[in-house]
Enzyme design. Structure first.
Site, PDB file in Angstrom:
ATOM      1  N   LYS A  19       0.804  -1.367   0.040  1.00 42.56           N
ATOM      2  CA  LYS A  19       0.065  -0.140   0.028  1.00 42.56           C
ATOM      3  C   LYS A  19       0.879   1.122   0.020  1.00 42.56           C
ATOM      4  CE  LYS A  19      -2.112  -1.476   3.823  1.00 42.56           C
ATOM      5  NZ  LYS A  19      -1.487  -2.688   3.983  1.00 42.56           N
ATOM      6  N   THR A  20       1.785   1.138   0.942  1.00 43.02           N
ATOM      7  CA  THR A  20       2.563   2.463   0.994  1.00 43.02           C
ATOM      8  C   THR A  20       3.475   2.426  -0.301  1.00 43.02           C
ATOM      9  OG1 THR A  20       3.021   1.827   3.272  1.00 43.02           O
ATOM     10  CG2 THR A  20       4.685   3.411   2.424  1.00 43.02           C
ATOM     11  N   ASP A  78      -0.981   6.679   6.392  1.00 41.87           N
ATOM     12  CA  ASP A  78      -1.028   5.299   6.578  1.00 41.87           C
ATOM     13  C   ASP A  78      -1.971   5.034   7.973  1.00 41.87           C
ATOM     14  OD1 ASP A  78      -0.403   2.513   6.566  1.00 41.87           O
ATOM     15  OD2 ASP A  78       1.805   2.849   7.210  1.00 41.87           O
ATOM     16  N   THR A  95      -5.359  -1.442   7.315  1.00 42.87           N
ATOM     17  CA  THR A  95      -5.579  -2.557   7.403  1.00 42.87           C
ATOM     18  C   THR A  95      -6.894  -3.155   7.631  1.00 42.87           C
ATOM     19  OG1 THR A  95      -4.833  -2.597   9.671  1.00 42.87           O
ATOM     20  CG2 THR A  95      -3.147  -3.230   8.093  1.00 42.87           C
ATOM     21  N   ARG A 136       6.688  -8.129   1.513  1.00 45.51           N
ATOM     22  CA  ARG A 136       7.559  -7.646   2.868  1.00 45.51           C
ATOM     23  C   ARG A 136       8.001  -8.878   3.332  1.00 45.51           C
ATOM     24  NH1 ARG A 136       4.707  -4.237   6.678  1.00 45.51           N
ATOM     25  NH2 ARG A 136       5.192  -2.545   5.453  1.00 45.51           N
TER      26      ARG A 136
HETATM   27  P1  ADP Z   1       2.237  -1.885   3.294  1.00 49.23           P
HETATM   28  O1  ADP Z   1       2.232  -0.528   3.102  1.00 49.23           O
HETATM   29  O2  ADP Z   1       0.851  -2.499   2.492  1.00 49.23           O
HETATM   30  O3  ADP Z   1       2.255  -2.361   4.730  1.00 49.23           O
HETATM   31  P2  ADP Z   1       4.546  -1.601   1.690  1.00 49.23           P
HETATM   32  O4  ADP Z   1       4.275  -0.754   0.537  1.00 49.23           O
HETATM   33  O5  ADP Z   1       5.475  -1.175   2.790  1.00 49.23           O
HETATM   34  O6  ADP Z   1       3.334  -2.570   2.501  1.00 49.23           O
HETATM   35  O7  ADP Z   1       5.602  -2.988   1.112  1.00 49.23           O
HETATM   36  C1  ADP Z   1       6.389  -3.601   1.731  1.00 49.23           C
HETATM   37  C2  ADP Z   1       7.638  -4.042   1.066  1.00 49.23           C
HETATM   38  O8  ADP Z   1       7.273  -5.055   0.301  1.00 49.23           O
HETATM   39  C3  ADP Z   1       7.964  -3.178   0.232  1.00 49.23           C
HETATM   40  O9  ADP Z   1       9.267  -2.372   0.871  1.00 49.23           O
HETATM   41  C4  ADP Z   1       8.488  -3.472  -1.006  1.00 49.23           C
HETATM   42  O10 ADP Z   1       9.918  -3.877  -1.181  1.00 49.23           O
HETATM   43  C5  ADP Z   1       7.748  -4.878  -1.006  1.00 49.23           C
HETATM   44  N1  ADP Z   1       6.543  -5.022  -2.220  1.00 49.23           N
HETATM   45  C6  ADP Z   1       5.343  -4.639  -1.743  1.00 49.23           C
HETATM   46  N2  ADP Z   1       4.729  -4.705  -2.880  1.00 49.23           N
HETATM   47  C7  ADP Z   1       5.413  -5.234  -3.888  1.00 49.23           C
HETATM   48  C8  ADP Z   1       5.049  -5.231  -5.362  1.00 49.23           C
HETATM   49  N3  ADP Z   1       4.070  -5.289  -6.038  1.00 49.23           N
HETATM   50  N4  ADP Z   1       6.411  -5.657  -6.031  1.00 49.23           N
HETATM   51  C9  ADP Z   1       7.482  -5.658  -5.385  1.00 49.23           C
HETATM   52  N5  ADP Z   1       7.902  -5.452  -4.231  1.00 49.23           N
HETATM   53  C10 ADP Z   1       6.608  -5.188  -3.285  1.00 49.23           C
END
Ligand code: ADP
Length: 352
Positions: free
Chosen positions: A79-80, A124, A173, A232
């Site tokens: 998401k981030t 977030d 979430t 992640r």
């Molecule tokens: P969330 O915000 O949903 O908790 P993040 O955007 O922080 O998740 O993602 C966590 C890590 O996973 C990122 O640093 C990235 O390296 C990896 N990641 C997430 N989505 C992808 C994707 N679609 N392709 C490749 N790497 C991804």
């Protein structure tokens, strides 16, 4: 959930981003380096990506900022990353903050009044905004206006302040905890689902390339299968396996080596970690397989209810390892088989 500064906001363009971590730890730098920077690099979530491509292209063609966007889904699914990609694709600055970091009206008004046209405000954990802050967002999102309140009691006056046409990107979430008025103000709402093992294998291979790690096809699939459907976690496990390969072998990651390293880490063949297994065995052994309320379970496990609901349960539900009923959580048949317990009705004793 985020890996950037939380207090109360951090900012930068996608390009500047790496600088944000100058004083931060190795883990944050590692995560940042692996984060896809464009939609082309973003693996999986095809429907979300296709829809975003259309929205971004249309906004760019009209020379207008993109509509407010909400992403929801379990932690670590990207998401981030998408919020940063959107800012990058719009060549805009992104201001990064989180629900709990915005405590007073001045926090949110300060950020909003400094946003320029087209800039992205990423919040977030948006479900954790206080009611007061949330109310400021209503008019900000809809009319690009906030009301400053000055003076107290009978002398209080409100002064409307015009904002620039910014884009709010929210991540949560728990979409269910968002109030309808806030939810309704997002023009686009996307759910991110767990990744298929093949997609995670691509994530792992991409990360291995960036890190210069030797990894064969089967090795990447082994890590992918054990990553709880979450990029992640896939990147974290790759790091653990890389350490193991460097210390115990020649640094090359094969399936056998990944299996050995991950088993040592406590990650089993279905990708369950120690807390997942403890969660399931506690229901099986202390509550005869359930049903049990999540609060009681959290107390028995000495864990936060939120951790169970946001982090542990979504994947177990997806796998059918746990079932949610009106009376509470029950262990599903696949979990009994996986953990070596007799089928339901056959007692709770372990077979192995
Ligand atoms: P969330 O915000 O949903 O908790 P993040 O955007 O922080 O998740 O993602 C966590 C890590 O996973 C990122 O640093 C990235 O390296 C990896 N990641 C997430 N989505 C992808 C994707 N679609 N392709 C490749 N790497 C991804």
């Amino acid at each position: 959930m985020d890996d950037m500064s939380r207090n109360p906001s951090s900012q930068g363009t996608a390009k500047e981003g790496a600088g944000v971590f100058k004083e931060q730890d190795e883990e944050a730098r590692f995560i940042w380096n692996l984060r896809p920077r464009t939609l082309d690099e973003y693996i999986g979530q095809r429907e979300v990506v296709e829809s975003l491509v259309i929205a971004l292209t249309a906004a760019r063609n009209r020379g207008e900022p993109i509509d407010h966007i909400l992403f929801h889904g379990p932690p670590g699914l990207g998401k981030t990353t998408l919020a940063h990609i959107i800012a990058g694709e719009m060549q805009s600055r992104i201001i990064h903050t989180a629900g709990p970091a915005l405590e007073k009206p001045v926090d949110i008004v300060g950020i909003l009044s400094n946003l320029d046209t087209g800039e992205v405000l990423f919040i977030d954990e948006i479900h954790r905004l206080s009611r007061t802050i949330e109310e400021y967002l209503y008019s900000a999102m809809e009319d690009f206006e906030v009301n400053f309140i000055y003076g107290k009691g009978a002398f209080a006056r409100t002064l409307p302040y015009q904002l620039k046409h910014f884009t709010l990107v929210g991540a949560t979430t728990r979409a269910g905890l968002l109030t309808p008025p806030l939810r309704d103000r997002f023009g686009m709402i996307y759910h991110l689902d767990y990744y298929a093992p093949e997609e995670l294998a691509r994530v792992v291979k991409r990360s291995a390339r960036i890190l210069g790690v030797h990894l064969d096809e089967e090795g990447s699939m082994e890590i992918a299968r054990r990553s709880r459907g979450t990029p992640r976690i896939a990147n974290r496990l790759l790091r653990r396996v890389r350490d193991y390969a460097e210390v115990t072998a020649d640094g090359k990651i094969t399936q056998a080596l990944a299996d050995e390293a991950l088993t040592r880490e406590g990650v089993d063949r279905a990708g369950l970690d120690r807390l997942d297994r403890l969660y399931l065995t506690t229901i099986l052994e202390n509550y005869r397989g359930g049903p049990v309320g999540v609060e009681a379970l959290a107390a028995t496990l000495n864990e936060e209810t939120n951790t169970l609901v946001d982090v542990v349960e979504p994947f177990l539900l997806k796998m059918g390892f746990v079932i949610r009923t009106p009376a509470g959580r029950r262990v599903g048949e696949p979990a009994r088989a996986h953990l070596g317990y007799a089928a339901e009705g056959g007692g709770q004793q372990r077979l192995l």
